[in-house]
Design an enzyme around this catalytic site. Structure first.
Site, short mmCIF file in Angstrom:
data_model
loop_
_atom_site.label_atom_id
_atom_site.label_comp_id
_atom_site.label_asym_id
_atom_site.label_seq_id
_atom_site.Cartn_x
_atom_site.Cartn_y
_atom_site.Cartn_z
N GLU A 14 61.90 5.44 24.32
CA GLU A 14 62.33 4.43 23.35
C GLU A 14 63.49 3.24 24.01
O GLU A 14 64.45 3.13 23.42
CB GLU A 14 63.20 5.03 22.23
CG GLU A 14 62.26 6.02 21.53
CD GLU A 14 62.88 6.83 20.46
OE1 GLU A 14 64.06 6.63 20.13
OE2 GLU A 14 62.22 7.62 19.85
N ASN A 71 57.23 6.97 26.63
CA ASN A 71 57.23 7.51 25.35
C ASN A 71 58.02 6.57 24.34
O ASN A 71 59.35 6.19 24.43
CB ASN A 71 57.89 9.01 25.03
CG ASN A 71 57.31 9.70 24.07
OD1 ASN A 71 56.22 9.58 23.55
ND2 ASN A 71 58.32 10.29 23.26
N HIS A 119 55.06 8.00 13.48
CA HIS A 119 55.84 8.55 12.50
C HIS A 119 55.22 7.47 11.17
O HIS A 119 55.63 6.34 11.10
CB HIS A 119 57.16 8.40 12.49
CG HIS A 119 57.86 9.20 13.75
ND1 HIS A 119 57.75 10.50 13.69
CD2 HIS A 119 58.26 8.88 14.97
CE1 HIS A 119 58.22 11.07 14.71
NE2 HIS A 119 58.50 10.07 15.67
N GLU A 150 54.09 12.72 19.14
CA GLU A 150 54.69 13.04 17.94
C GLU A 150 53.45 12.61 16.75
O GLU A 150 53.24 11.45 16.82
CB GLU A 150 56.04 12.50 17.62
CG GLU A 150 56.87 13.07 18.81
CD GLU A 150 58.43 12.44 18.63
OE1 GLU A 150 58.78 12.14 17.46
OE2 GLU A 150 59.03 12.37 19.61
N ASP A 184 53.58 12.73 12.29
CA ASP A 184 53.77 13.02 10.86
C ASP A 184 53.43 11.88 9.91
O ASP A 184 53.50 10.87 10.22
CB ASP A 184 55.17 13.34 10.70
CG ASP A 184 56.20 12.35 11.11
OD1 ASP A 184 56.48 11.48 10.35
OD2 ASP A 184 56.78 12.71 12.00
#
Length: 245
Positions: free
Chosen positions: A103, A145, A181, A210, A212
Site C-alpha cells: 500500500e 500489494n 475489498h 485478499e 471479501d
C-alpha cells in the site's frame, strides 16, 4: 479443531494476518519475536501447505520504538535492511512469495507521502526493500500489494506506474497483489481484464491476495446469489489468466 481441520482439508496456501507484520516480529531494535510466525510455518509445512509472507514494509502496524525514534536516514535504512534480511532469511526456502511493500500508493494514485518509510528515507525505499528481500531469498517471488488497484482508474494507474518503473530499473519484483475489498454486487469487468494484461505484459504475476464481498445485513437470497457470482467470477478470472500465461 473444526477450524484447523477445515483449513488443512480445503486450503493449500497459508497467509498470516498479523504474525509476519513489523510490530509483531520486531519488538525492539535488536529484538525479534518469531513465536507466532514459527507456529504458522510449522503448521503449513506439517500439512503440505505453501506459505505467503505478509508483509515486510508497510506504513501501518509499526512499533513505537521505530516511529518515535530519532534515527538518521542511514539508520532507518539499516533498520529496514536488518528487518528484511532477518525475517526473510529465517524463512528462506520456506516462503513461496512475500508481499515486500504494501500500500505505497495513495487513493489519489500518487505515492503515499504519509508513510514513515517515505518520510524518513524517500521514495527509493521501495526499490531498496525489494533488493534486500531478493538478497535474503533469491527464490521467493516478491510482490507489491495494494487495494483498489485491480480495475481501472487513478489508483490502478498509480500502481502500474510504480511497478513498471521498478521493472525498468531492474528491481527484482515478481508480482502484483490485488486486495479486492468489494461491496455486493460485484462482477469482474473488462477493466480488470485490461489491467491484468498490462501487468502481465511487464512479466509480473498477479494474485488476488485478499477478497471479501460485503453485504448489508440482514441479507436475503438474492444478495447471497449475487455474492456467489462475484466469487465465481474471481475464480474463473484466475483460472482463465493461468491458462493464458
Amino acid at each position: 479443531p473444526t477450524y484447523t481441520d477445515t483449513l488443512k482439508r480445503e486450503f493449500n496456501l497459508l497467509v498470516g494476518e498479523n504474525a509476519f507484520k513489523f510490530d509483531a516480529l520486531h519488538t525492539a531494535r535488536n529484538t525479534f519475536n518469531f513465536t507466532d510466525a514459527d507456529a504458522l510455518v510449522a503448521f503449513a509445512q506439517a500439512n503440505g501447505m505453501a506459505i505467503r509472507g505478509h508483509t515486510l514494509v508497510w506504513h501501518s502496524q509499526l512499533p513505537s520504538w521505530l516511529t518515535s525514534g530519532t534515527f538518521t536516514r542511514d539508520e532507518v535504512i539499516a533498520i529496514m535492511r536488518d528487518h528484511i534480511m532477518t525475517v526473510v532469511g529465517r524463512y528462506r526456502g520456506k516462503i513461496l512469495a512475500w508481499d515486500v511493500v504494501n500500500e505505497a500508493i495513495g487513493d489519489n494514485g500518487q505515492p503515499r507521502t504519509d508513510s514513515f518509510w517515505a518520510q524518513r528515507i524517500g521514495p527509493e525505499y521501495i526499490a531498496m526493500a525489494f533488493q534486500f528481500a531478493h538478497q535474503a531469498d533469491p527464490d521467493a517471488v516478491l510482490y507489491y500489494n495494494d487495494f483498489e488497484a485491480e480495475g481501472g482508474g487513478g489508483k490502478s494507474d498509480g500502481v502500474f506506474n510504480l511497478v513498471s518503473g521498478l521493472v525498468n530499473q531492474g528491481v527484482p519484483i515478481g508480482g502484483v497483489g490485488w486486495q479486492m475489498h468489494k461491496i455486493n454486487p460485484f462482477r469482474i469487468t473488462t477493466a480488470n481484464q485490461t489491467n491484468a494484461r498490462r501487468l502481465g505484459a511487464l512479466g509480473l504475476e498477479i494474485s488476488i491476495t485478499e477478497m471479501d464481498v460485503r453485504i448489508q445485513l440482514p441479507s436475503d437470497a438474492q444478495e447471497l446469489q449475487q455474492q456467489a457470482l462475484a466469487y465465481g467470477d474471481a475464480i474463473t478470472f484466475c483460472l482463465d489468466r493461468k491458462s493464458v500465461v
